[in-house]
Scaffold this motif. Sequence first.
Motif, PDB file in Angstrom:
ATOM      1  N   ILE A   1       0.849  -1.195   0.000  1.00 53.36           N
ATOM      2  CA  ILE A   1       0.000   0.000   0.000  1.00 53.36           C
ATOM      3  C   ILE A   1       0.892   1.255   0.000  1.00 53.36           C
ATOM      4  O   ILE A   1       0.622   2.240  -0.676  1.00 53.36           O
ATOM      5  CB  ILE A   1      -0.939   0.009   1.224  1.00 53.36           C
ATOM      6  CG1 ILE A   1      -1.916  -1.166   1.144  1.00 53.36           C
ATOM      7  CG2 ILE A   1      -1.692   1.338   1.318  1.00 53.36           C
ATOM      8  CD1 ILE A   1      -2.707  -1.393   2.424  1.00 53.36           C
ATOM      9  N   MET A   2       2.003   1.195   0.762  1.00 56.24           N
ATOM     10  CA  MET A   2       2.921   2.339   0.871  1.00 56.24           C
ATOM     11  C   MET A   2       3.876   2.454  -0.314  1.00 56.24           C
ATOM     12  O   MET A   2       4.752   3.311  -0.325  1.00 56.24           O
ATOM     13  CB  MET A   2       3.757   2.231   2.150  1.00 56.24           C
ATOM     14  CG  MET A   2       2.990   2.258   3.449  1.00 56.24           C
ATOM     15  SD  MET A   2       1.891   3.687   3.621  1.00 56.24           S
ATOM     16  CE  MET A   2       3.047   5.047   3.595  1.00 56.24           C
ATOM     17  N   ASN A   3       3.763   1.561  -1.286  1.00 56.25           N
ATOM     18  CA  ASN A   3       4.704   1.526  -2.413  1.00 56.25           C
ATOM     19  C   ASN A   3       6.142   1.313  -1.924  1.00 56.25           C
ATOM     20  O   ASN A   3       7.077   1.952  -2.375  1.00 56.25           O
ATOM     21  CB  ASN A   3       4.619   2.799  -3.259  1.00 56.25           C
ATOM     22  CG  ASN A   3       5.273   2.634  -4.629  1.00 56.25           C
ATOM     23  OD1 ASN A   3       5.840   1.582  -4.920  1.00 56.25           O
ATOM     24  ND2 ASN A   3       5.179   3.655  -5.451  1.00 56.25           N
ATOM     25  N   MET A   4       6.290   0.396  -0.957  1.00 54.96           N
ATOM     26  CA  MET A   4       7.623   0.106  -0.424  1.00 54.96           C
ATOM     27  C   MET A   4       8.080  -1.297  -0.796  1.00 54.96           C
ATOM     28  O   MET A   4       8.965  -1.853  -0.160  1.00 54.96           O
ATOM     29  CB  MET A   4       7.614   0.232   1.104  1.00 54.96           C
ATOM     30  CG  MET A   4       7.421   1.661   1.590  1.00 54.96           C
ATOM     31  SD  MET A   4       7.058   1.714   3.368  1.00 54.96           S
ATOM     32  CE  MET A   4       8.698   1.481   4.049  1.00 54.96           C
ATOM     33  N   VAL A   5       7.445  -1.915  -1.786  1.00 53.77           N
ATOM     34  CA  VAL A   5       7.895  -3.235  -2.233  1.00 53.77           C
ATOM     35  C   VAL A   5       8.621  -3.061  -3.569  1.00 53.77           C
ATOM     36  O   VAL A   5       8.631  -1.972  -4.147  1.00 53.77           O
ATOM     37  CB  VAL A   5       6.710  -4.215  -2.408  1.00 53.77           C
ATOM     38  CG1 VAL A   5       6.103  -4.540  -1.060  1.00 53.77           C
ATOM     39  CG2 VAL A   5       5.679  -3.640  -3.347  1.00 53.77           C
ATOM     40  N   GLY A   6       9.226  -4.133  -4.052  1.00 50.00           N
ATOM     41  CA  GLY A   6       9.975  -4.041  -5.307  1.00 50.00           C
ATOM     42  C   GLY A   6       9.064  -3.667  -6.464  1.00 50.00           C
ATOM     43  O   GLY A   6       9.307  -2.706  -7.175  1.00 50.00           O
ATOM     44  N   LYS A   7       7.991  -4.437  -6.623  1.00 50.76           N
ATOM     45  CA  LYS A   7       7.092  -4.180  -7.743  1.00 50.76           C
ATOM     46  C   LYS A   7       5.685  -4.557  -7.301  1.00 50.76           C
ATOM     47  O   LYS A   7       5.518  -5.447  -6.464  1.00 50.76           O
ATOM     48  CB  LYS A   7       7.519  -5.047  -8.928  1.00 50.76           C
ATOM     49  CG  LYS A   7       6.827  -4.720 -10.237  1.00 50.76           C
ATOM     50  CD  LYS A   7       7.210  -5.737 -11.324  1.00 50.76           C
ATOM     51  CE  LYS A   7       5.962  -6.366 -11.904  1.00 50.76           C
ATOM     52  NZ  LYS A   7       6.212  -7.546 -12.727  1.00 50.76           N
ATOM     53  N   ARG A   8       4.676  -3.895  -7.835  1.00 47.59           N
ATOM     54  CA  ARG A   8       3.296  -4.271  -7.515  1.00 47.59           C
ATOM     55  C   ARG A   8       2.424  -4.089  -8.745  1.00 47.59           C
ATOM     56  O   ARG A   8       2.685  -3.202  -9.572  1.00 47.59           O
ATOM     57  CB  ARG A   8       2.766  -3.454  -6.322  1.00 47.59           C
ATOM     58  CG  ARG A   8       3.080  -1.982  -6.443  1.00 47.59           C
ATOM     59  CD  ARG A   8       2.682  -1.172  -5.226  1.00 47.59           C
ATOM     60  NE  ARG A   8       2.561   0.230  -5.667  1.00 47.59           N
ATOM     61  CZ  ARG A   8       1.857   1.148  -5.074  1.00 47.59           C
ATOM     62  NH1 ARG A   8       1.182   0.866  -3.964  1.00 47.59           N
ATOM     63  NH2 ARG A   8       1.808   2.378  -5.548  1.00 47.59           N
ATOM     64  N   THR A   9       1.401  -4.937  -8.850  1.00 50.36           N
ATOM     65  CA  THR A   9       0.432  -4.783  -9.940  1.00 50.36           C
ATOM     66  C   THR A   9      -0.958  -4.898  -9.343  1.00 50.36           C
ATOM     67  O   THR A   9      -1.117  -5.346  -8.209  1.00 50.36           O
ATOM     68  CB  THR A   9       0.589  -5.882 -11.016  1.00 50.36           C
ATOM     69  OG1 THR A   9       0.292  -7.144 -10.404  1.00 50.36           O
ATOM     70  CG2 THR A   9       2.002  -5.928 -11.575  1.00 50.36           C
ATOM     71  N   GLY A  10      -1.960  -4.528 -10.131  1.00 48.85           N
ATOM     72  CA  GLY A  10      -3.333  -4.538  -9.631  1.00 48.85           C
ATOM     73  C   GLY A  10      -3.759  -3.118  -9.332  1.00 48.85           C
ATOM     74  O   GLY A  10      -3.397  -2.206 -10.074  1.00 48.85           O
ATOM     75  N   SER A  11      -4.503  -2.941  -8.256  1.00 48.35           N
ATOM     76  CA  SER A  11      -5.010  -1.608  -7.965  1.00 48.35           C
ATOM     77  C   SER A  11      -4.964  -1.313  -6.463  1.00 48.35           C
ATOM     78  O   SER A  11      -5.276  -2.176  -5.646  1.00 48.35           O
ATOM     79  CB  SER A  11      -6.456  -1.499  -8.481  1.00 48.35           C
ATOM     80  OG  SER A  11      -7.098  -0.401  -7.872  1.00 48.35           O
TER      81      SER A  11
END
Lengths: 295, 240
Positions: free
Chosen positions: B57-67
Amino acid sequence: MTELLGIPPQVLFGQMLIGLINGSFYALLSLGLAIIFGLLNIINFSHGAQYMLGAFAAWLGLQYFGVNYWVALVLAPVCVAAFGILLERTLLRRLYREDHLYGLLLTFGLALIIEGSFVHWFGVSGQPYAVPESLQGGQNLGFMFLPTYRGWIIVASLVVCFGTWYMIERTRLGAYLRAGTENPQLMQAFGINVPLLITLTYGYGVALAALAGVLAAPIYQVSPVMGSNLLITVFAVVVIGGMGSILGSILTGLLMGLIEGLTKVFYPEASSTVIFLVMIIILLVRPAGLFGKEA
Amino acid sequence: MTSANRADYEQLRLADLHAFYGESHILHGIDIKVNRGELVTLLGRNGSGRTTTLRAIMNMVGKRTGSVMINGRETLDVPAHQIARLGVGYCPEERGIFASLNVEENLMLPPTVRSGGMSLDEIYDMFPNLYERRTSQGTRLSGGEQQMLAMARILRTGANLLLLDEITEGLAPVIVQKLGEVLTQLKNKGLTIVLVEQNFRFAAPLADRHYLMEHGTIVEEIQAHELQDKMDILNTYLGV
Ligand SMILES: Nc1ncnc2c1ncn2[C@@H]1O[C@H](COP(=O)(O)OP(=O)(O)O)[C@@H](O)[C@H]1O
Ligand SMILES: [Mg+2]
């Protein structure tokens, strides 16, 4: 006139003054290195070249645009910092996730390119830069003669060094810097633009080097190699003080300058190596440096 | 805040959220909805992906997809340092107290993101210990005090969506009780809270809903009033 240990006081104080001046430059330069290393994790080997660029910016400004010393004192660091920021944005930025070694190699390579270019354009022999009129002459303090410009260097660098220390340790911006050094990811999560903070920090560290360069211009020759000679000693100072401590880098810089000056009085043969001797001793007894934290 | 009002407003919605650390695929399509004013928990065993969900949620992971919709806004392309500005306060599992800052500096560090945050006085009223120790180095505090500090500093910012990761972990019962009171107060103020917990007894009386996680997916959604009936499911997944 009375003598101390067979040394005339003028000689003793004269060398201590020279030591303090060198120490002022060590302090300004190692402070910049410490700030940059803290937040960027990069050992900035371009620091000497950026110091040289500061001196050259002042000299070129005077030579071609009639920019006087006082204006250069502000303008040269700003220009050199802008150049540093350009390097950070285009090159250094790519290396933060890598080992220290990559940043060291990149900045070392950049320093060689910058210095090589200046040797190509201006030759190795130094260019003179006149002491500004208002700082010519000197004061007889009774026990010694103090050239005004030399006094000014010490005062100016002390003010800048301790001003920087105050900003880092006592202000909100400084708290961002300290916290960003510790945990940049969490700072981002709090809404702090860490990449911008990093860019500005690098710019500030570079500006300190360039400021030292302008201060040095009137007492040393303005030459393309002035920085690389100095930087070796400054790195020894950084090792002695311990990487990353702000106050430590300032105090160690001043102290090492003084020790160097005193060695010139009492055992001149060792004056150019004493800092390296101290470094070896410190590495043996306290590897993290005088002010460094043991890992 | 009325229940009609709550149902109206989606404070947070995750849809088919996948998250990666480098090559490791950690979250496999998470769907979560949290309405304004709700307190929702993420329950699960260690390693089930609860922390990763908050970090995603915080955009603190390597990569994320979805919404990831926060306050009605898609944030998949929003840089990490702008997520907080949407009104999000994040309290990490490791607490993240800064050693180079004293207690008050730690407290004042996160910038204000919305109006209506608590003042320093209100915070010291809520956590009197922090006032007494305000000039101590942040990491000199006890574990409980550090946890209070980690909570307090996001209350100052005015964030209205709080992501709290294992805030009771390793703390003495009196402190856990104190944290429970604080959460109740925050809920009464209308804040929206996502609580990651191991301590089911702590979470159960506070929460409106629970999401059960396992292997990076949501395996069950349980309303507070269904808890009694679904204890066996909880047992299966949590081993409580
Ligand atoms: N930085 C990371 N890099 C790679 N894998 C990670 C990282 N952080 C967590 N993981 C893995 O992701 C999975 C979920 O972890 P986490 O979200 O911390 O679970 P929880 O908070 O529910 O205990 C675990 O298998 C863990 O090993
Ligand atoms: Mg976790």
